[in-house]
Enzyme design. Structure first.
Site, PDB file in Angstrom:
ATOM      1  N   LEU A 160     -24.804 -25.157  -4.452  1.00 22.36           N
ATOM      2  CA  LEU A 160     -23.572 -24.464  -4.852  1.00 22.36           C
ATOM      3  C   LEU A 160     -23.888 -23.072  -5.373  1.00 22.36           C
ATOM      4  O   LEU A 160     -24.780 -22.917  -6.202  1.00 22.36           O
ATOM      5  CB  LEU A 160     -22.875 -25.229  -5.983  1.00 22.36           C
ATOM      6  N   LYS A 214     -35.097 -28.133  -2.231  1.00 20.55           N
ATOM      7  CA  LYS A 214     -34.330 -27.297  -3.174  1.00 20.55           C
ATOM      8  C   LYS A 214     -35.104 -26.029  -3.529  1.00 20.55           C
ATOM      9  O   LYS A 214     -34.568 -24.909  -3.471  1.00 20.55           O
ATOM     10  CB  LYS A 214     -34.013 -28.122  -4.430  1.00 20.55           C
ATOM     11  N   LEU A 261     -28.907 -10.332   3.193  1.00 23.61           N
ATOM     12  CA  LEU A 261     -29.638  -9.128   3.585  1.00 23.61           C
ATOM     13  C   LEU A 261     -28.958  -7.901   2.996  1.00 23.61           C
ATOM     14  O   LEU A 261     -29.028  -6.820   3.573  1.00 23.61           O
ATOM     15  CB  LEU A 261     -29.707  -9.018   5.110  1.00 23.61           C
ATOM     16  N   CYS A 271     -30.397 -19.374 -11.281  1.00 25.71           N
ATOM     17  CA  CYS A 271     -31.123 -20.236 -10.328  1.00 25.71           C
ATOM     18  C   CYS A 271     -32.310 -19.564  -9.657  1.00 25.71           C
ATOM     19  O   CYS A 271     -33.449 -20.023  -9.794  1.00 25.71           O
ATOM     20  CB  CYS A 271     -30.156 -20.733  -9.275  1.00 25.71           C
TER      21      CYS A 271
HETATM   22  C1  UGA Z   1     -28.105 -19.687  -5.693  1.00 24.13           C
HETATM   23  C2  UGA Z   1     -28.104 -20.175  -4.244  1.00 24.13           C
HETATM   24  O1  UGA Z   1     -27.475 -19.200  -3.413  1.00 24.13           O
HETATM   25  C3  UGA Z   1     -27.362 -21.502  -4.118  1.00 24.13           C
HETATM   26  O2  UGA Z   1     -27.455 -21.983  -2.778  1.00 24.13           O
HETATM   27  C4  UGA Z   1     -28.007 -22.527  -5.055  1.00 24.13           C
HETATM   28  O3  UGA Z   1     -27.352 -23.767  -5.012  1.00 24.13           O
HETATM   29  C5  UGA Z   1     -27.942 -21.980  -6.481  1.00 24.13           C
HETATM   30  O4  UGA Z   1     -28.646 -20.717  -6.536  1.00 24.13           O
HETATM   31  C6  UGA Z   1     -28.602 -22.984  -7.377  1.00 24.13           C
HETATM   32  O5  UGA Z   1     -29.809 -23.219  -7.257  1.00 24.13           O
HETATM   33  O6  UGA Z   1     -27.896 -23.653  -8.150  1.00 24.13           O
HETATM   34  P1  UGA Z   1     -26.335 -18.379  -7.225  1.00 24.13           P
HETATM   35  O7  UGA Z   1     -27.380 -18.360  -8.274  1.00 24.13           O
HETATM   36  O8  UGA Z   1     -24.950 -18.760  -7.615  1.00 24.13           O
HETATM   37  O9  UGA Z   1     -26.759 -19.400  -6.060  1.00 24.13           O
HETATM   38  O10 UGA Z   1     -26.281 -16.930  -6.616  1.00 24.13           O
HETATM   39  P2  UGA Z   1     -26.560 -16.233  -5.214  1.00 24.13           P
HETATM   40  O11 UGA Z   1     -25.303 -16.067  -4.470  1.00 24.13           O
HETATM   41  O12 UGA Z   1     -27.692 -16.882  -4.529  1.00 24.13           O
HETATM   42  O13 UGA Z   1     -27.026 -14.785  -5.709  1.00 24.13           O
HETATM   43  C7  UGA Z   1     -28.236 -14.636  -6.433  1.00 24.13           C
HETATM   44  C8  UGA Z   1     -28.533 -13.188  -6.651  1.00 24.13           C
HETATM   45  O14 UGA Z   1     -28.928 -12.550  -5.440  1.00 24.13           O
HETATM   46  C9  UGA Z   1     -27.379 -12.354  -7.190  1.00 24.13           C
HETATM   47  O15 UGA Z   1     -27.865 -11.506  -8.190  1.00 24.13           O
HETATM   48  C10 UGA Z   1     -26.896 -11.566  -5.984  1.00 24.13           C
HETATM   49  O16 UGA Z   1     -26.278 -10.355  -6.318  1.00 24.13           O
HETATM   50  C11 UGA Z   1     -28.215 -11.338  -5.253  1.00 24.13           C
HETATM   51  N1  UGA Z   1     -28.057 -11.093  -3.807  1.00 24.13           N
HETATM   52  C12 UGA Z   1     -27.547 -12.051  -3.001  1.00 24.13           C
HETATM   53  C13 UGA Z   1     -28.458  -9.878  -3.278  1.00 24.13           C
HETATM   54  O17 UGA Z   1     -28.935  -8.972  -3.997  1.00 24.13           O
HETATM   55  N2  UGA Z   1     -28.324  -9.662  -1.941  1.00 24.13           N
HETATM   56  C14 UGA Z   1     -27.829 -10.601  -1.111  1.00 24.13           C
HETATM   57  O18 UGA Z   1     -27.742 -10.340   0.120  1.00 24.13           O
HETATM   58  C15 UGA Z   1     -27.426 -11.823  -1.655  1.00 24.13           C
END
Ligand code: UGA
Length: 442
Positions: A160, A214, A261, A271
């Site tokens: 999630l 995971k 990306l 996470c």
């Molecule tokens: C992440 C995973 O995406 C989930 O699949 C997982 O279940 C979750 O961790 C967990 O382990 O519980 P989340 O922490 O909610 O989810 O956030 P993400 O959407 O993964 O974003 C993480 C970070 O990466 C954010 O700071 C976001 O801004 C950054 N990000 C994301 C980027 O800089 N570029 C991207 O293209 C995508």
């Protein structure tokens, strides 16, 4: 009688409990935070997560969800015991297993007096081997019962994302069931079929592989982000290069895929940083040095210096200057600031310059960390007025509407430096605005 007991009503536990209840299961949620439980019974959720409030409300109104704080009761009530308590990162970057150890012991003590077969489903993210060597072991110790024979144990990772949790749980790209005995596997598979009522691609494997799935999943996402941030940093050195065009082209290759990306200030949240750190440490414990994962972490940490160097190169001395930061949440659609790149940036800058911040949802959470040492703005106008530099850190959609006209109306400093780490604004560099889009070199 309930069908499922969910222990830990944080982001993962509450989403799971509310979703299962909306799909017809009787769910009993347990949390040791009594204030949080009271809030929930008033059908209010303690953090910002789109759609979750509606699901919680419906779950209570249909009487499919109840909450309490007693694990003994919860263990008696249901066949399935979902463990969703937090496994946060310690200051040394280790995984803190205190809560999960306590919950395992509590379940064990409850099982001692119960004859029914229960299945423990671990959803909290844990290092490999924890489900068998810590959780099942503690339950056995406290209950004097035997895993597989008297109770089942499984690891079911969650995927999630904050900000889209309900969509993610309703339409999962996969379900993973880790079990070392056929009875537990079959039982969880049946529960999932009841909840989803349709075919979901399901990986059925042993517990150790599920635990690794995971970590490997989150580590791969972090790798993609550090990879594209590396490309963005290369673009910064080559006039005309544009990281977004490059990312689009890469994403059209199905072997690469177009998600994760988007270059930016580095990944944050509760996470990715924690899981990467936990993964690296657990690799080392078993005698493998994961050089790639270490590099992913280093690129992420260095991204803040990339931003600070851009600011210093253009502003010169920071002393006496006002730097305004747009966004402190670790990404849009959440009020969560845990391990947010923006929070780390503020920590690095706040003794060098005057810091002012804006965030549509996370201002109060940010105030809990920085108190009066920085300034908080409720409007963009207030944030921008008389500021020397604007750094866009969070990808909130509403920031995309900020125009050059508005900025010049609010701010009399010329040229105003804008460092747009997410490339949200459609502004060209001019003699009135010094616009830098990270990874978009002019
Ligand atoms: C992440 C995973 O995406 C989930 O699949 C997982 O279940 C979750 O961790 C967990 O382990 O519980 P989340 O922490 O909610 O989810 O956030 P993400 O959407 O993964 O974003 C993480 C970070 O990466 C954010 O700071 C976001 O801004 C950054 N990000 C994301 C980027 O800089 N570029 C991207 O293209 C995508």
């Amino acid at each position: 009688m309930a069908d499922v007991t969910v222990i830990g009503l944080g982001f993962v536990g509450l989403t799971t409990a509310a979703f299962f209840a909306n799909r017809g299961a009787n769910v009993h949620g347990i949390d040791n935070n009594i204030e949080r439980n009271e809030l929930l019974t008033q059908m209010k959720i303690p953090f910002f997560e789109p759609k979750l409030g509606e699901y919680v409300k419906k779950a209570f109104l249909t009487k499919r969800l109840t909450v309490g704080d007693d694990i003994q009761d919860g263990t008696k009530l249901s066949r399935y015991l979902f463990i969703c308590v937090g496994t946060p990162m310690t200051l040394e970057g280790k995984v803190d297993l205190t809560s999960i150890t306590k919950v395992s012991k509590d379940i064990g003590r409850a099982l001692k007096t119960i004859d029914n077969y229960k299945i423990v489903c671990v959803k909290s993210t844990v290092p490999p081997k924890t489900t068998e060597n810590l959780i099942a072991a503690k339950i056995e110790q406290e209950s004097s019962k035997e895993r597989y024979k008297d109770f089942g144990i499984t690891f079911i990772p969650e995927f999630l994302s904050e900000g889209s949790a309900i969509n993610d749980i309703a339409k999962p790209h996969k379900n993973v069931i880790g079990a070392n005995d056929p009875k537990s596997l079959l039982s969880i598979d049946n529960l999932m079929r009841r909840i989803y009522r349709r075919q979901i691609t399901t990986i059925k494997t042993n517990i150790i592989s599920a635990e690794l799935i995971k970590y490997a999943n989150n580590a791969f996402l972090a790798t993609k982000i550090s990879y594209i941030n590396t490309i963005a940093n290369i673009c910064n050195t080559l006039p005309g290069a544009d990281v977004d065009v490059i990312a689009r082209a890469l994403g059209l290759d199905p072997r690469i895929g177009n998600q994760f990306l988007v270059a930016g200030p580095g990944y944050g949240g509760s996470c990715l940083p924690k899981d990467l750190s936990g993964f690296i440490l657990s690799c080392r414990e078993t005698g493998y040095e994961p050089i790639l994962l270490k590099a992913v972490e280093e690129v992420n940490a260095d991204q803040l210096d990339v931003i600070i160097n851009i600011v210093k190169e253009r502003l010169g001395t920071l002393s006496g200057k006002t730097i305004s930061i747009l966004g402190t949440a670790f990404k849009k659609n959440t009020d969560d600031i845990r391990e947010s790149a923006s929070i780390h940036l503020i920590r690095k800058l706040k003794n060098l310059a005057n810091i002012r911040i804006h965030d549509p949802k996370a201002l109060e959470n940010t105030r809990k960390i920085f108190g009066d040492s920085i300034k908080y703005s409720h409007t963009i106008r207030d944030l921008v007025t008389d500021s020397h530099c604007l750094i866009i850190m969070t990808d909130w959609d509403e920031y995309r509407g900020i125009t050059e006209t508005k900025l010049l109306e609010y701010n009399k400093n010329r040229p105003l430096l804008i460092v747009d780490t997410r490339r949200l604004l459609k502004i060209k560099k001019s003699n009135r605005i010094d616009y830098v889009g990270l990874g978009k070199s002019e």
